[in-house]
Design a protein around this motif. Structure first.
Motif, PDB file in Angstrom:
ATOM      1  N   ASP A   1     -60.117  35.146  43.097  1.00 46.20           N
ATOM      2  CA  ASP A   1     -58.945  35.304  41.903  1.00 46.20           C
ATOM      3  C   ASP A   1     -58.165  35.516  41.542  1.00 46.20           C
ATOM      4  N   ALA A   2     -57.242  36.019  42.366  1.00 48.91           N
ATOM      5  CA  ALA A   2     -55.811  35.968  42.363  1.00 48.91           C
ATOM      6  C   ALA A   2     -54.521  35.113  43.086  1.00 48.91           C
ATOM      7  N   LEU A   3     -55.828  34.052  43.516  1.00 45.40           N
ATOM      8  CA  LEU A   3     -54.761  32.882  43.862  1.00 45.40           C
ATOM      9  C   LEU A   3     -55.154  32.097  42.798  1.00 45.40           C
TER      10      LEU A   3
ATOM     11  N   ASP B   1     -54.127  31.508  38.745  1.00 49.78           N
ATOM     12  CA  ASP B   1     -53.847  31.711  37.442  1.00 49.78           C
ATOM     13  C   ASP B   1     -54.299  31.715  35.888  1.00 49.78           C
TER      14      ASP B   1
ATOM     15  N   ASN C   1     -51.162  28.321  32.813  1.00 49.27           N
ATOM     16  CA  ASN C   1     -51.765  27.117  34.119  1.00 49.27           C
ATOM     17  C   ASN C   1     -52.422  25.647  32.844  1.00 49.27           C
TER      18      ASN C   1
ATOM     19  N   ARG D   1     -63.812  37.467  47.218  1.00 48.87           N
ATOM     20  CA  ARG D   1     -64.164  36.814  45.747  1.00 48.87           C
ATOM     21  C   ARG D   1     -62.436  37.662  45.194  1.00 48.87           C
ATOM     22  N   GLN D   2     -62.224  38.322  45.485  1.00 49.97           N
ATOM     23  CA  GLN D   2     -60.909  39.268  44.651  1.00 49.97           C
ATOM     24  C   GLN D   2     -59.405  38.637  45.508  1.00 49.97           C
ATOM     25  N   TRP D   3     -59.327  37.868  46.446  1.00 52.54           N
ATOM     26  CA  TRP D   3     -58.695  36.953  47.300  1.00 52.54           C
ATOM     27  C   TRP D   3     -59.076  35.349  46.288  1.00 52.54           C
TER      28      TRP D   3
ATOM     29  N   ARG E   1     -64.232  41.357  48.764  1.00 53.70           N
ATOM     30  CA  ARG E   1     -62.666  40.809  49.374  1.00 53.70           C
ATOM     31  C   ARG E   1     -62.287  39.077  48.851  1.00 53.70           C
TER      32      ARG E   1
END
Length: 69
Positions: A22-24, A26, A31, A18-20, A16
């Protein structure tokens, strides 16, 4: 049994996190930090600038261009 549950919990939290993270970030084409292009008319090289002025600039304080160079 608790050791297995603890291991699964740590794996779940790591996934979770790592997923969070990665979502931060762009990773798209807009970018500018990932897809930086050095242009003579749009970039300013501050590697030779006065260190105190660069520190002030990076801290978000108003900094005169003359203080940098």
């Amino acid at each position: 049994m608790e050791a297995i549950a603890g291991h699964i919990r740590r794996q779940t939290v790591a996934t979770r996190a790592r997923q969070w993270a990665d979502a931060l970030v762009d990773f798209g084409p807009y970018n500018t930090l990932l897809h930086f292009k050095d242009a003579k008319t749009a970039s300013l090289d501050v590697t030779g600038a006065a260190p105190q002025s660069v520190t002030s600039l990076l801290a978000g304080r108003r900094t005169r261009l003359a203080a940098l160079f």
